[in-house]
Scaffold this active site. Structure first.
Site, mmCIF file in Angstrom:
data_model
loop_
_atom_site.group_PDB
_atom_site.id
_atom_site.type_symbol
_atom_site.label_atom_id
_atom_site.label_comp_id
_atom_site.label_asym_id
_atom_site.label_seq_id
_atom_site.Cartn_x
_atom_site.Cartn_y
_atom_site.Cartn_z
ATOM 1 N N ARG A 1 56.343 48.437 34.063
ATOM 2 C CA ARG A 1 55.037 48.272 34.802
ATOM 3 C C ARG A 1 53.732 48.324 33.264
ATOM 4 O O ARG A 1 52.811 47.695 33.500
ATOM 5 C CB ARG A 1 54.446 49.770 35.819
ATOM 6 C CG ARG A 1 52.752 48.931 35.619
ATOM 7 C CD ARG A 1 52.211 49.784 36.738
ATOM 8 N NE ARG A 1 52.760 50.713 36.909
ATOM 9 C CZ ARG A 1 52.516 52.392 36.694
ATOM 10 N NH1 ARG A 1 52.051 52.065 35.500
ATOM 11 N NH2 ARG A 1 52.929 53.442 36.576
ATOM 12 N N TYR B 1 36.847 29.209 43.340
ATOM 13 C CA TYR B 1 38.353 29.408 44.420
ATOM 14 C C TYR B 1 37.859 29.714 45.822
ATOM 15 O O TYR B 1 37.301 31.166 45.737
ATOM 16 C CB TYR B 1 39.436 29.995 43.810
ATOM 17 C CG TYR B 1 40.913 29.541 44.627
ATOM 18 C CD1 TYR B 1 41.665 28.513 44.886
ATOM 19 C CD2 TYR B 1 40.980 30.925 44.821
ATOM 20 C CE1 TYR B 1 42.198 29.073 45.700
ATOM 21 C CE2 TYR B 1 42.384 31.364 45.199
ATOM 22 C CZ TYR B 1 43.198 30.319 45.699
ATOM 23 O OH TYR B 1 44.057 30.402 46.669
ATOM 24 N N ASP C 1 38.226 30.319 34.826
ATOM 25 C CA ASP C 1 39.099 29.699 35.341
ATOM 26 C C ASP C 1 40.152 28.379 34.381
ATOM 27 O O ASP C 1 39.612 27.138 35.443
ATOM 28 C CB ASP C 1 38.933 29.659 36.748
ATOM 29 C CG ASP C 1 40.291 29.535 37.947
ATOM 30 O OD1 ASP C 1 40.759 28.727 37.083
ATOM 31 O OD2 ASP C 1 40.428 30.180 39.092
ATOM 32 N N LYS D 1 50.430 27.322 39.549
ATOM 33 C CA LYS D 1 49.998 26.036 39.715
ATOM 34 C C LYS D 1 50.336 24.936 38.345
ATOM 35 O O LYS D 1 51.308 25.091 38.700
ATOM 36 C CB LYS D 1 48.251 25.508 39.837
ATOM 37 C CG LYS D 1 48.027 26.758 40.553
ATOM 38 C CD LYS D 1 48.110 26.434 42.473
ATOM 39 C CE LYS D 1 47.204 27.493 43.249
ATOM 40 N NZ LYS D 1 46.397 27.658 43.333
#
Ligand SMILES: *Cc1c(COP(=O)(O)O)cnc(C)c1O
Length: 396
Positions: free
Chosen positions: A51, A103, A175, A200
């Protein structure tokens, strides 16, 4: 090993991870280990628990940091995990200024989640700098940009917003999902954190959900590293490898898709049934010159407006090549319907206010032959016209 004079295209392939130092393997090894043996009680090893740090994830993190001209990169389980974890830099009573056509998932995080923790927000038209300046409050800590915006492809002047932010001691988050560092590198214009849905264009094959964040300096790197480890929404080693593989072809994928998008946008603009085409590559797009100043091209996403929901129904029924789905930035063209997909979580009045009407469709152009795509779209538009009556009484 890396020559910094290399172009972006070459940097995608020739970087620190070109060959594994230990074995010479030309694909980054996938280290599934959750924990790492410590040989020395007094000197902890480079990795301890996955992690906190994993070699495969780190390969992706250093690669994206390098491509975005940033100080350090972080890989998350999704774009929303990257965005949400970055918002954890804020504290109670802080305020964030956000693009109004942000978004849908980011809208939901800010509007429905952060508010419960006492983090306030104002949605503004980020293309209107006066409105931005007026909306900054004494407790504003972050200005959050998406450019081009989704789904109306509005352009925000990154440098101008950064200037306002710096004058008011705010951070600027960008973004950069629609452009990727192949076309736009916001940190070079002074932004503080760049965020990606790597799901994407960056990964590009509709086979992985992933998020990335890149920060401009060491101070932010320490804070975001602490939050990534605290929150724990890290990207798995295998998914990190998939994103690294996708990245290698980013430049050529985006180049071909952008070329086809340019042709499609111009062809759609000539169709009388289409009320409007939103594409920053048009010279008459209001953000065209700003976009060309800050980005290397208009990208591969465009939106267009049909008269109403019924026309959309006909179009989607008859178009054959694109998949009809949420998401974008893949090898296959993806047609999506913002009102019912990406922006479904936004109340209807809010959507309409932002121009996301029931006739609006978004297309992310993939790698199909452009002539085939154009023909397919023209066939679907012809189908609408066939059924269209003077009263627009369309029936499927
Ligand atoms: C998809 C998307 C996101 C969210 O990313 P996920 O990987 O789906 O969590 C954020 N911003 C933009 C612009 C997106 O297109």
């Amino acid at each position: 090993m890396t020559d910094h004079s290399h172009t972006f295209q070459t940097k995608l392939l020739h970087n620190k991870h070109k060959a594994d130092e230990e074995t010479g393997a030309v694909s980054v090894p996938i280290h599934h280990a959750s924990t790492f043996h410590q040989t020395d009680f007094d000197q902890p090893g480079r990795y301890d628990y996955s992690r906190s740090g994993n070699p495969t994830r780190e390969a992706l993190e250093t690669t994206i940091a390098n491509l975005e001209s940033g100080f350090r990169g972080f890989a998350f389980a999704s774009g929303m995990a990257a965005i949400s974890t970055s918002f954890m830099l804020l504290s109670q009573r802080d305020h964030v200024l956000v693009s109004e056509d942000v978004y849908g998932g980011t809208y939901r995080m800010i509007h429905d989640v952060l508010i419960r923790f006492g983090i306030e927000h104002t949605f503004v038209d980020m293309t209107n700098l006066e409105e931005v300046a007026t909306a900054i409050q004494p407790n504003t800590k972050v200005i959050y940009i998406e450019t081009p915006s989704n789904p109306l492809l509005k352009i925000t002047d990154i440098q101008a917003v950064v200037k306002l932010a710096k004058a008011n001691e705010c951070l600027t988050f960008v973004d950069n999902t629609f452009m990727t560092p192949a076309l736009q590198r916001p940190l070079e214009f002074g932004a503080d954190i760049v965020l990606h849905s790597a799901t994407k264009f960056i990964a590009g094959h509709s086979d992985v959900v992933a998020g990335l964040a890149v920060v401009r300096n060491e101070q932010l790197a320490e804070k975001l590293s602490f939050l990534q480890n605290s929150f724990g929404s890290i990207l798995s080693p295998h998914d990190s490898w998939l994103v690294l593989r996708g990245l290698k072809t980013l430049h050529c994928r985006l180049e071909q898709s952008s070329r086809s998008a340019f042709r499609l946008a111009h062809a759609l603009a000539k169709e009388p049934i289409i009320e409007e085409v939103y594409y920053p590559g048009f010279s008459f797009h209001p953000g065209h010159s700003t976009h060309l100043y800050q980005a290397g091209g208009p990208g591969a996403v465009l939106s267009f407006r049909l008269p109403d929901e019924n026309a959309v129904r006909f179009f989607t029924k008859h178009v054959q090549l694109p998949v009809y789905a949420v998401s974008l930035g893949a090898v296959e063209s993806i047609l999506s319907y913002p009102a019912k997909m990406s922006h479904a979580s936004m109340p209807s009045e809010e959507r309409k206010k932002r121009g996301i009407t029931d006739g609006l469709l978004r297309i992310s152009v993939g790698l199909e032959n452009a002539d085939d795509l154009l023909q397919d779209f023209q066939n679907a538009l012809a189908a609408i016209k066939r059924y269209d009556t003077p009263t627009r009484g369309l029936q499927v």
